[in-house]
Design a protein around this motif. Structure first.
Motif, short mmCIF file in Angstrom:
data_model
loop_
_atom_site.label_atom_id
_atom_site.label_comp_id
_atom_site.label_asym_id
_atom_site.label_seq_id
_atom_site.Cartn_x
_atom_site.Cartn_y
_atom_site.Cartn_z
N ASN A 32 33.10 50.75 49.23
CA ASN A 32 31.70 50.73 48.84
C ASN A 32 31.61 49.85 47.60
N GLU A 33 31.14 48.62 47.79
CA GLU A 33 31.11 47.65 46.69
C GLU A 33 30.19 48.07 45.54
N GLU A 34 29.25 48.95 45.81
CA GLU A 34 28.33 49.39 44.75
C GLU A 34 28.95 50.40 43.81
N THR A 35 29.94 51.17 44.30
CA THR A 35 30.48 52.25 43.47
C THR A 35 32.00 52.20 43.26
N ASP A 36 32.74 51.56 44.14
CA ASP A 36 34.20 51.59 44.04
C ASP A 36 34.71 50.72 42.90
N LYS A 37 35.57 51.32 42.09
CA LYS A 37 36.21 50.64 40.96
C LYS A 37 37.71 50.75 41.13
N CYS A 38 38.43 49.73 40.69
CA CYS A 38 39.88 49.73 40.74
C CYS A 38 40.42 50.83 39.84
N GLU A 39 41.37 51.58 40.35
CA GLU A 39 41.97 52.69 39.60
C GLU A 39 42.73 52.23 38.35
N VAL A 40 43.13 50.96 38.30
CA VAL A 40 43.92 50.48 37.17
C VAL A 40 43.08 49.68 36.19
N ALA A 44 35.11 46.21 39.60
CA ALA A 44 34.49 46.50 40.90
C ALA A 44 35.42 46.01 42.01
N VAL A 45 35.54 46.79 43.07
CA VAL A 45 36.38 46.39 44.19
C VAL A 45 35.49 45.77 45.26
N VAL A 46 35.77 44.51 45.56
CA VAL A 46 35.02 43.78 46.57
C VAL A 46 35.67 44.07 47.92
N ASP A 47 34.85 44.19 48.95
CA ASP A 47 35.34 44.45 50.30
C ASP A 47 35.86 43.13 50.90
N ASP A 48 37.00 42.66 50.38
CA ASP A 48 37.54 41.38 50.82
C ASP A 48 39.03 41.48 51.13
N GLN A 49 39.68 40.35 51.33
CA GLN A 49 41.08 40.34 51.74
C GLN A 49 42.04 40.74 50.62
N PHE A 50 41.57 40.94 49.40
CA PHE A 50 42.44 41.32 48.30
C PHE A 50 42.44 42.82 48.04
N LYS A 60 42.63 62.35 48.88
CA LYS A 60 41.93 61.46 47.95
C LYS A 60 42.34 60.02 48.24
N SER A 61 41.33 59.15 48.30
CA SER A 61 41.56 57.72 48.51
C SER A 61 41.28 56.97 47.22
N MET A 62 42.17 56.05 46.87
CA MET A 62 42.00 55.24 45.67
C MET A 62 42.06 53.78 46.07
N VAL A 63 41.15 52.97 45.53
CA VAL A 63 41.10 51.56 45.88
C VAL A 63 41.46 50.71 44.67
N PHE A 64 41.93 49.50 44.98
CA PHE A 64 42.39 48.56 43.95
C PHE A 64 41.85 47.19 44.32
N ASP A 65 41.54 46.37 43.31
CA ASP A 65 40.99 45.04 43.58
C ASP A 65 42.05 43.99 43.81
N ASP A 66 43.32 44.31 43.53
CA ASP A 66 44.42 43.36 43.66
C ASP A 66 45.68 44.17 43.98
N ILE A 67 46.54 43.64 44.81
CA ILE A 67 47.76 44.36 45.17
C ILE A 67 48.63 44.65 43.94
N GLY A 68 48.56 43.78 42.95
CA GLY A 68 49.30 44.01 41.70
C GLY A 68 48.84 45.26 40.99
N CYS A 69 47.54 45.52 41.01
CA CYS A 69 47.01 46.75 40.41
C CYS A 69 47.55 47.97 41.15
N MET A 70 47.59 47.89 42.48
CA MET A 70 48.12 49.01 43.26
C MET A 70 49.57 49.30 42.89
#
Length: 189
Positions: A32-40, A44-50, A60-70
């Motif tokens: 959800n691009e309006e509310t999802d933030k990277c845990e690190v 904002a987490v964009v719904d893209d290939q990264f 619990k699901s956690m999202v990250f904006d970059d694989i390095g953050c994960m």
């Protein structure tokens, strides 16, 4: 005797069926691009290939904006019980299990937090990327676990990435933090 044997077989079959039905395969959730933030990095987490994602045993699901953050989160949370880890295919954004993907590290590939690692559903697509992009390194999920996750400082200072970094990191970890003035206080990738 035959009735007892038949009853035992039926009961065993029912137990095996119920046991198999009880464990659902873990799936990533929609971004959800309006509310999802990277845990690190809290970007904002964009719904893209990264975009990447971890699902804990608790659900619990956690999202990250970059694989390095994960991978930074994984390194800092080694005691967490993880049910699934997911990355996106660089070309079609399809979710892939971390263990099933192939990866490319290339310092010239721009990723949201400048860790410069991208993922592919199949190895052939990753190899095609290598042919077209010099200085690319093919990696597996095992390689990622041993990778030195450092941000590309030069890329962090280019354009709109200038103020994206992980606060509290030491400069010797190749992370930078720039103070933003009021005219630069945008949260964009």
């Amino acid at each position: 005797m035959k009735k007892k044997y038949l009853s035992l077989i039926i009961i065993t079959g029912i137990i095996m069926f119920l046991a198999a039905c009880g464990k659902e395969e873990v799936q990533p959730v929609d971004i959800n691009e309006e509310t999802d933030k990277c845990e690190v990095c809290n970007m904002a987490v964009v719904d893209d290939q990264f975009a990447t994602q971890i699902v804990l045993e608790s659900g619990k699901s956690m999202v990250f904006d970059d694989i390095g953050c994960m991978y930074e989160w994984l390194d800092s949370n080694k005691n967490e019980e993880i049910a699934g880890e997911f990355v996106r295919d660089y070309h079609n954004k399809e979710w892939i299990s971390v263990d099933d993907a192939s990866y490319i590290y290339n310092q010239s590939v721009k990723t949201p937090m400048a860790y410069n690692v991208i993922s592919f559903k199949d190895k052939a697509a990753a190899e095609d990327f290598i042919k077209e992009n010099e200085s690319s390194t093919l990696m597996t999920s095992d390689d990622l676990a041993e990778h030195a996750w450092k941000q590309n400082k030069d890329m962090m200072h280019m354009g709109d990435m200038e103020n994206h970094s992980h606060e509290g990191m030491d400069d010797n970890e190749d992370n930078s933090h720039e103070e933003m003035d009021d005219s630069e206080s945008k949260d964009s990738h």
